[in-house]
Design an enzyme around this catalytic site. Structure first.
Site, PDB file in Angstrom:
ATOM      1  N   HIS A 165      37.753 118.805  98.188  1.00 49.58           N
ATOM      2  CA  HIS A 165      37.293 119.540  99.364  1.00 49.58           C
ATOM      3  C   HIS A 165      35.906 119.110  99.819  1.00 49.58           C
ATOM      4  CE1 HIS A 165      36.772 121.982  95.648  1.00 49.58           C
ATOM      5  NE2 HIS A 165      35.543 122.115  96.071  1.00 49.58           N
ATOM      6  N   ASP A 174      38.517 126.743  94.806  1.00 51.68           N
ATOM      7  CA  ASP A 174      37.513 126.644  95.872  1.00 51.68           C
ATOM      8  C   ASP A 174      38.077 125.975  97.121  1.00 51.68           C
ATOM      9  OD1 ASP A 174      35.023 127.069  96.959  1.00 51.68           O
ATOM     10  OD2 ASP A 174      34.138 125.251  96.139  1.00 51.68           O
ATOM     11  N   HIS A 233      33.691 124.005  87.128  1.00 52.11           N
ATOM     12  CA  HIS A 233      34.304 123.558  88.381  1.00 52.11           C
ATOM     13  C   HIS A 233      33.652 122.229  88.740  1.00 52.11           C
ATOM     14  CE1 HIS A 233      36.171 123.296  92.192  1.00 52.11           C
ATOM     15  NE2 HIS A 233      35.047 123.481  92.877  1.00 52.11           N
ATOM     16  N   ASP A 283      33.111 119.461  90.997  1.00 56.50           N
ATOM     17  CA  ASP A 283      33.091 118.725  92.260  1.00 56.50           C
ATOM     18  C   ASP A 283      32.708 117.290  91.921  1.00 56.50           C
ATOM     19  OD1 ASP A 283      33.492 120.994  94.122  1.00 56.50           O
ATOM     20  OD2 ASP A 283      31.604 121.668  93.246  1.00 56.50           O
TER      21      ASP A 283
END
Length: 935
Positions: free
Chosen positions: A372, A130, A18, A20
């Site tokens: 996000h 997420d 994931h 980010d």
């Protein structure tokens, strides 16, 4: 589990990371780690055939970021993607859905598909691992994109500190469920019930593997509805587990009753099909926002972290989707038989091509701020400094598109009628790029005369001649020659320049004026022509006297609304048609905040401070025929910060709901200057507040008591006016019940007979208070000191010290806000007017016209752009209500087809004899129509 089909157990292990893009490290530090990860991935895939595949987090931007540094590995990367060993798409980035606009969500999906398609494959997975809550219209959007599933981590199960998951009652009996949108669209939902790291770091040692898999198999079987068990082999920024094939061989040896496969989402979802799934999975409807939890882990207060970012984002999104795209689409239509031509006028061949490449670049630059951890304002300070630069870059591209396209359209408008006022007439075009007819105050800066350097005069002579120019005896008229009241401000002599496409830059000096007036009845997606003129005949066109909106020192009244200001600066707004008055509006509230960028936490036992009863300085600041303004000044003081205990609690990562800190007794000034404005024909009261924040660890809100009887309220969300409960669920423990909004929040009587809508610009957090008055509270500022979540990350710039300015609008209404026009007013509030100066000339467009004319009760217009595939215009609406509607679109000399969110050509739609389309629209439906000119 008794309902599970008794087939052989299969453990699907999907390798992923994931990613980010920026978060607890600045972007480039994450970027360096990404290069290392991708290098390792490609090397592993080349070396080990048993390492079957890798899911690249559903976002194609990873490919761009990698190839920016490693262009020499492009061919190898492309080959692995074509071999289905690296799965890419369907998004460009993993966005926060609630804090990015409806159209931004679709551009993300569209551009992600376009990028993935260039590699020959698109992973059709509705991937929301997420997202901080999930939007209600996701099932419909996925279905329109050809995706029948949604894989997500939040919204129906408690997720808390450091992304830990907890056992609790929740909406679905299994990790597999049916997710239904408000329009009835359904997708198969896959909940990461044990998070997207439940198959991370699989041991190769037999003893460790036995302990690991005993626990992991039981955890997955606890929630799974079938024997197809999903394990996500990765986590945030997780490096590649290069020895996974060996770990799987160990697992197969230990558990001969289980098939361990290095899988992918396509195979896993296919395995769930057929007879595997139970016949009656739970159906979860609408938004997934973790409402049936204790309320402490929803991350909803990221909607108010670093409000300045949300404001910049709102401006950037709006400029692209509501100004630049429609203006460029209208300019593109010149010479292609578009709507809006004058009677008997023939279209001429236009040379303007819709700049798809520039729009893609501007959108991508903007969307790099939409992950996000970025738009939510919950990263370290360095991340958010870089975001400001990206916002500016995207805005500059959008402004360049606007400047070019608006001038092309303005120069195509027939302004020859103003020639009767003499050679000095200055035609001006007001553009309404919203989807509804519009009126309101507009300011246009016009060059009365230019003198170019190429004319050979010295700068001193140019400036002298311009200063001597007589500006007297001029009036503003509309296309019919009727005078329009106008305020003229002489801006003096200003330097300027042109940048021709076929010559060197052309510098000049110009005498400029600012003309401010009330534009009225400007068509939706259209324009209206005015001119500032001087001639003998202009004397008879003098503007008639108009009544002032000001009624005494503290009252404004435009015949539709009355605004009265009390001693403490609160407002009473009366809807004159119904006589209903809303009282005590616009109280400012200040509380402490000992939470973090993710969640708000008020100190225990603290009483909120408010401006109620605080004497305010009040004066009339503007009294013009088109608009009047009252200035309200509150000279206030609030606690300077939280106390010393708070520093200790942050240092040792005390979980924020358990903190005991208070605020200090020392205060600092908080002076709030508020401008309350009412326009001549306005249906809402505009509020602009500015202040210099010198305090830390606090929150500032504006309060609007509605005193309406309602158990629910409505908020603008993504392609939806979401209906939400005023009272939280029984499980809710958090004293705060803040929510997300886009353009507005509305409280209406239960029978929808009347309501109060509060619109905003980039203020994404609100709460409907449980205070007996159904007060709407809108967050203006939240000052915090740390990132929060899984460690200790100070963020001093999140205190947001310094100057701030916010904008809201108070819109009382009778009846349903979707039908009465209140919601349309709120949408228009976010969209700036656009204007252009042109010359007096003939043109192919009528002086007053529109690109397209439409109507449809309860429908909201969303976008006008050009389809890159076929060059046709793409128009999109959505139904604001949960009941059927009908769209009527005038489309003479055109062919029309139904499209979808990816702009694919669908069925041809039949037009009536008059060239109009009548199309039924389902409840909450998103509808996209393609229009191609036939001559």
């Amino acid at each position: 589990m008794e309902n599970r089909v008794q087939t052989r157990r299969k453990a699907h292990i999907i390798s992923h990371t994931h990613w980010d893009r920026e978060w607890y490290l600045p972007y480039e530090k994450h970027h360096v780690r990404l290069i290392r990860l991708m290098d390792t991935l490609l090397d592993t895939l080349k070396r080990d055939d048993e390492y079957r595949s890798f899911f690249l987090d559903g976002q194609t931007i990873i490919l761009e970021d990698y190839l920016q540094v490693r262009p020499e590995r492009r061919e190898e990367l492309e080959q692995r993607i074509k071999e289905n060993r690296i799965f890419i798409g369907p998004w460009y980035i993993l966005q926060d859905a609630f804090l990015t606009s409806s159209e931004a969500n679709l551009r993300n999906l569209l551009i992600g598909h376009q990028d993935a398609a260039r590699y020959g494959t698109i992973s059709k997975v509705g991937y929301f691992p997420d997202t901080f809550g999930n939007i209600g219209q996701a099932p419909q959007i996925m279905r329109q994109a050809g995706i029948g599933n949604a894989v997500f981590g939040r919204g129906v199960k408690p997720t808390g500190f450091n992304n830990t998951v907890a056992d609790s009652e929740f909406e679905s009996s299994y990790s597999e469920l049916i997710w239904e949108g408000p329009d009835g669209s359904r997708v198969l939902g896959i909940l990461f019930a044990n998070w997207y790291s439940n198959g991370n770091e699989v041991p190769t040692d037999e003893a460790a593997a036995k302990e690991y898999w005993d626990r992991k198999l039981a955890d997955a079987e606890k929630y799974a509805s079938t024997n197809q068990l999903l394990y996500m082999n990765g986590c945030d920024h997780q490096p590649i587990q290069t020895d996974l094939p060996e770990a799987m061989r160990v697992a197969r040896k230990l558990y001969p009753d289980t098939d361990f496969v290095h899988s992918n989402f396509a195979d896993y979802l296919a395995a769930l099909g057929g007879d595997e799934l139970p016949a009656h999975l739970s159906v979860v409807k609408g938004e997934l926002r973790s409402q049936r939890t204790d309320g402490w882990g929803t991350l909803v207060n990221t909607a108010s972290a670093r409000v300045y970012l949300k404001q910049m984002n709102q401006h950037g999104q709006t400029l692209l989707e509501k100004v630049a795209e429609p203006l460029a689409a209208i300019a593109h239509g010149l010479g292609r038989g578009e709507q809006g031509k004058g009677q008997g006028q023939e279209a001429t061949l236009g040379s303007y091509s819709y700049p798809h490449h520039l729009f893609t670049y501007a959108w991508k630059t903007l969307m790099q701020n939409h992950p996000h951890d970025s738009i939510c304002g919950c990263s370290v300070d360095e991340v958010h400094r870089e975001m400001v630069t990206r916002f500016e870059k995207s805005k500059h591209v959008a402004e360049s598109i606007v400047d070019e396209s608006k001038q092309l359209v303005a120069d195509a408008v027939d302004t020859s009628g103003f020639a009767r006022f003499g050679e000095e007439a200055l035609p001006l075009i007001a553009f309404n790029t919203t989807g509804w007819k519009r009126g309101g105050t507009i300011s246009i800066v016009a060059d009365v005369r230019r003198i170019y350097y190429r004319e050979g005069l010295s700068p001193e002579e140019m400036i002298s001649r311009l200063k001597a120019l007589d500006l007297g005896g001029r009036v503003l008229v509309d296309a019919e020659g009727a005078a329009v009241p106008v305020k003229v401000e002489d801006l003096g002599v200003q330097f300027g320049y042109d940048l021709p496409d076929d010559a060197f830059r052309q510098a000049y000096w110009a005498r400029q004026v600012r003309l401010t007036f009330a534009a009225s009845d400007v068509p939706a997606l259209g324009w209206k022509t005015y001119a500032w003129v001087k001639s003998a005949s202009a004397a008879s066109a003098a503007a008639p006297e108009a009544a002032s909106i000001v009624r005494g020192e503290r009252t404004l009244d435009n015949g539709t609304l009355r605004v009265e200001v009390a001693d403490d600066g609160t407002l009473t707004v009366t809807d004159l048609a119904s006589g209903h008055a809303y009282r005590d509006l616009l109280v400012y509230e200040d509380t402490g905040d000992i939470g973090n960028e993710y969640m708000y936490k008020q100190p225990e036992g603290e009483e909120a401070l408010t401006t109620r009863g605080l004497a305010a300085e009040i004066r009339v600041a503007c009294d013009e025929v088109y608009r009047a303004t009252i200035e309200i000044v509150h000279r206030w003081a609030v606690p300077a910060s939280a106390d010393a205990l708070f520093e200790e609690e942050k240092q040792y990562a005390v979980y924020f709901p358990e903190r005991k800190a208070q605020r200090v007794a020392e205060t600092v000034p908080l002076t709030i200057r508020t401008l309350v404005s009412l326009e001549k024909d306005g249906k809402g009261v505009a509020v602009r507040a500015s202040f210099n924040n010198q305090a830390k660890d606090h929150r500032v809100r504006a309060l609007f008591p509605t005193d309406l009887q309602a158990s629910v309220h409505r908020a603008d969300a993504i392609f939806e006016v979401a209906v939400r409960d005023n009272e939280p669920a029984a499980e809710w423990q958090n004293p705060s019940n803040a929510q997300h909004q886009q353009a507005f929040v509305d409280v209406s009587e239960a029978d929808l007979s009347r309501g109060l809508t509060i619109a905003n610009k980039g203020l994404n957090e609100y709460e409907v208070l449980r205070d007996g008055r159904n007060t709407i509270a809108v967050t203006l500022l939240r000052s915090v000191a740390e990132l929060g979540d899984w460690g200790v990350f100070p963020t001093p710039e999140a205190q947001c010290l310094g100057d701030h300015e916010v904008e809201l609008m108070i819109i009382p209404h009778e009846g349903d806000g979707a039908v009465s026009g209140a919601y349309a007013e709120a949408y228009q509030f976010q969209v700036p007017w656009t204007s252009a100066q042109t010359g007096a000339h003939q043109g192919q467009l009528a002086p007053v016209g529109a690109a397209y004319a439409w109507e449809g009760e309860g429908l909201a217009f969303s976008s006008l752009k050009i389809n890159e595939k076929d060059g046709g215009a793409m128009l999109r609406w959505f139904n604001l209500r949960q009941q059927p509607a009908e769209l009527k679109l005038a489309a003479p000399n055109a062919s029309v087809y139904r499209s979808d969110v990816l702009e694919n050509r669908g069925e041809a739609l039949a037009l009536g004899a008059d060239g109009s389309l009548s199309l039924p629209i389902g409840p909450c439906e998103i509808v996209t129509i393609g229009v191609e000119a036939t001559k």
